[in-house]
Design a protein around this motif. Structure first.
Motif, PDB file in Angstrom:
ATOM      1  N   GLY A  93     -16.225  33.514  26.165  1.00 48.89           N
ATOM      2  CA  GLY A  93     -17.187  32.427  26.112  1.00 48.89           C
ATOM      3  C   GLY A  93     -16.980  31.448  27.257  1.00 48.89           C
ATOM      4  N   PRO A  94     -17.853  30.443  27.351  1.00 51.10           N
ATOM      5  CA  PRO A  94     -17.843  29.538  28.508  1.00 51.10           C
ATOM      6  C   PRO A  94     -16.676  28.564  28.550  1.00 51.10           C
ATOM      7  N   ASN A  95     -16.026  28.290  27.423  1.00 57.16           N
ATOM      8  CA  ASN A  95     -14.997  27.257  27.379  1.00 57.16           C
ATOM      9  C   ASN A  95     -13.566  27.790  27.434  1.00 57.16           C
ATOM     10  N   LEU A  96     -13.423  29.110  27.569  1.00 63.11           N
ATOM     11  CA  LEU A  96     -12.094  29.714  27.544  1.00 63.11           C
ATOM     12  C   LEU A  96     -11.895  30.608  28.755  1.00 63.11           C
ATOM     13  N   PRO A  97     -10.641  30.833  29.170  1.00 63.87           N
ATOM     14  CA  PRO A  97     -10.378  31.712  30.323  1.00 63.87           C
ATOM     15  C   PRO A  97     -10.773  33.146  30.014  1.00 63.87           C
ATOM     16  N   ASP A  98     -11.165  33.872  31.072  1.00 65.28           N
ATOM     17  CA  ASP A  98     -11.618  35.260  30.878  1.00 65.28           C
ATOM     18  C   ASP A  98     -10.564  36.277  31.293  1.00 65.28           C
ATOM     19  N   GLN A  99      -9.311  35.835  31.445  1.00 63.81           N
ATOM     20  CA  GLN A  99      -8.226  36.775  31.751  1.00 63.81           C
ATOM     21  C   GLN A  99      -7.751  37.402  30.460  1.00 63.81           C
ATOM     22  N   ALA A 100      -7.645  38.731  30.430  1.00 64.09           N
ATOM     23  CA  ALA A 100      -7.338  39.434  29.184  1.00 64.09           C
ATOM     24  C   ALA A 100      -5.992  39.029  28.612  1.00 64.09           C
ATOM     25  N   VAL A 101      -4.969  38.946  29.459  1.00 64.89           N
ATOM     26  CA  VAL A 101      -3.622  38.548  29.023  1.00 64.89           C
ATOM     27  C   VAL A 101      -3.215  37.330  29.842  1.00 64.89           C
ATOM     28  N   LEU A 102      -3.034  36.212  29.177  1.00 61.30           N
ATOM     29  CA  LEU A 102      -2.746  34.960  29.885  1.00 61.30           C
ATOM     30  C   LEU A 102      -1.827  34.081  29.053  1.00 61.30           C
ATOM     31  N   ILE A 103      -0.746  33.616  29.681  1.00 65.31           N
ATOM     32  CA  ILE A 103       0.128  32.622  29.066  1.00 65.31           C
ATOM     33  C   ILE A 103      -0.266  31.276  29.660  1.00 65.31           C
ATOM     34  N   ASP A 104      -1.125  30.566  28.961  1.00 66.12           N
ATOM     35  CA  ASP A 104      -1.694  29.314  29.460  1.00 66.12           C
ATOM     36  C   ASP A 104      -0.758  28.163  29.115  1.00 66.12           C
ATOM     37  N   MET A 105       0.130  27.813  30.056  1.00 68.34           N
ATOM     38  CA  MET A 105       1.119  26.771  29.802  1.00 68.34           C
ATOM     39  C   MET A 105       0.464  25.401  29.686  1.00 68.34           C
ATOM     40  N   SER A 106      -0.525  25.120  30.535  1.00 65.94           N
ATOM     41  CA  SER A 106      -1.170  23.812  30.484  1.00 65.94           C
ATOM     42  C   SER A 106      -1.968  23.639  29.203  1.00 65.94           C
TER      43      SER A 106
END
Length: 472
Positions: A53-66
């Motif tokens: 969706g538009p509000n989330l990252p589109d990387q399949a595997v992501l460790i989003d630290m921020s």
């Protein structure tokens, strides 16, 4: 003082470089396939896309630290759901116990990163310098243009592999295409460059120079594994009752082993499996391939070196057939590990599907624990963290229930409804008030339950806490 006391012998033997010979066979082919699959997964995964969706990252595997979240395809893990990560780590540990109990150090021989990257570095070394004899000759000759050129090419390729390894790692922590552009244009955060340099150096050093020393001295796993192995664990061994005495086949009375050293020459750890079980053995199976090739050429039965357990050794020495592989794999110990491993996995899957898309945590304000208002009422304050783990904004209605009557009010809000943005956490100050002569106001502590309900849905959760009164 004697000369021996003044110069005590070293406890460590000087390292002899290991130059494994090229070998073909079942286990070598299996290792090549696993190497290709595991390296492919490691290097390619950060580039896979997944539309959320538009509000989330589109990387399949992501460790989003921020953003303090972990994305794995359709699964999204929030900080308060760290028990999912803990469960996966427990499954990984139980998996290691299971495979070690059944087949020894198969993790070390086939899937350990140190083994995988060392295999890749040895492949490069063999491609540049030649097979075992050529590499030994190059190592022993004095430095000249040939040695400088070949080592320079080899080290340069190793550095590129190390750089790709460090680069792939940092891509897991932010959007890969964006970070690659920033890295190339020197606009990335210094932490990205530092991490890449550290991983480049460690990959270059561990895979190119330390190699078996990491397994022998730095890794604790060879020492831990002994607690998970027993007499029915399958591991690699030499059938000395069949191979001894070693020597030429033309000499009557000699065993099947012709002492060709093929098993030693292919070993990446530089050990002789014929000396018995050793801490350095990583159970990679290359000695089996080398020995089977020799046995085929001299017309002897295969598996002079092969997978066997201590119970098999006793039976074979007595002339009895060995147990079947399944008898070794399926026994009480391995079944117990499998049940525990599967139980944790099922529990995680059930928790994943039953989790609510909304969440709340309640922290009572302790300074002060309560406030006495002008009319004598007792008021407690609480900080609520409301989480909306959905792709759209949501309206939450708050309520309180208790055997002792209390009322609720929200700071900065009219009524008891708040709007929480999509995929965000919002903090809200809440006040609970008890009338002067009520049970909640006069008792030291009263149990209360704060409810959170999403409007228009059936999503509803609660959190139990206490109301602090003014005890007489």
């Amino acid at each position: 003082m004697s000369q021996e006391d003044a110069n005590p012998p070293s406890l460590y033997v000087a390292r002899e470089p290991v130059f494994p010979r090229r070998v073909k066979g079942t286990f070598r082919t299996l290792k090549w396939w696993l190497l290709a699959v595991m390296l492919g997964i490691y290097y390619i995964t950060p580039w896979l896309r997944w539309d959320r969706g538009p509000n989330l990252p589109d990387q399949a595997v992501l460790i989003d630290m921020s953003g303090r979240r972990f994305f794995f395809f359709m699964i999204e893990i929030w900080p308060h759901e760290f028990y999912f990560i803990a469960g996966l780590l427990i499954m990984a540990g139980l998996g290691l116990f299971l495979f070690t109990s059944a087949a020894g150090r198969v993790w070390c021989g086939y899937a350990c990163p140190q083994t995988v990257w060392t295999d890749l570095f040895i492949l490069v070394e063999r491609w540049v310098e030649g097979d075992r004899n050529a590499r030994i000759r190059l190592h022993r000759q004095p430095w000249n243009w040939e040695k400088l050129l070949k080592n320079g090419i080899k080290w340069w390729i190793w550095l590129l592999i190390g750089l790709a390894t460090g680069g792939a790692w940092v891509f897991y922590f932010t959007d890969a295409p964006t970070l690659l552009r920033d890295l190339v244009t020197f606009q990335a955060h210094p932490a990205a460059y530092i991490t890449m340099l550290i991983l480049t150096f460690t990959t270059f050093f561990f895979g190119g120079f330390a190699r078996e020393q990491i397994c022998i001295y730095a890794c604790p796993w060879p020492r831990i594994q002994a607690a998970m192995m027993d007499e029915d664990t399958l591991t690699i061994g030499y059938r000395d009752w069949r191979g001894e005495p070693r020597g030429k086949q033309t000499v009557e009375g000699n065993g099947d082993c012709i002492d060709c050293m093929a098993c030693v020459n292919v070993c990446p750890m530089g050990i002789d499996i014929r000396d018995g079980q050793q801490l350095a053995c990583i159970t990679c199976g290359l000695c089996i391939d080398a020995c089977n090739d020799v046995m085929d050429r001299i017309g002897k039965p295969r598996d002079l070196i092969g997978y066997l357990a201590l119970t098999d050794e006793t039976r074979e020495r007595a002339g009895q057939p060995a147990k079947s592989v399944w008898a070794h794999v399926f026994r009480v110990r391995t079944i117990l590990y499998t049940v525990l491993w599967g139980g944790v996995g099922v529990g995680l899957i059930v928790a994943l599907f039953l989790r609510s898309p909304i969440d709340v945590s309640v922290t009572p304000v302790r300074n002060p624990t309560y406030v006495t208002l002008s009319d004598g009422s007792i008021r407690n304050a609480y900080d609520l963290r409301l989480r909306n783990m959905q792709g759209a904004d949501a309206q939450f209605t708050l309520a309180v229930t208790s055997e002792a009557f209390v009322t609720m009010a929200l700071e900065g809000q009219e009524g008891l409804t708040v709007t929480v943005p999509a995929n965000e956490t919002m903090q809200q100050r809440v006040y609970l008030t008890a009338q002067p002569d009520s049970e909640a106001a006069t008792e030291d502590r009263s149990d209360v339950r704060i409810w959170v309900e999403e409007l228009g849905t059936t999503n509803r959760i609660h959190h139990d806490t206490v109301f602090n009164g003014k005890e007489d």
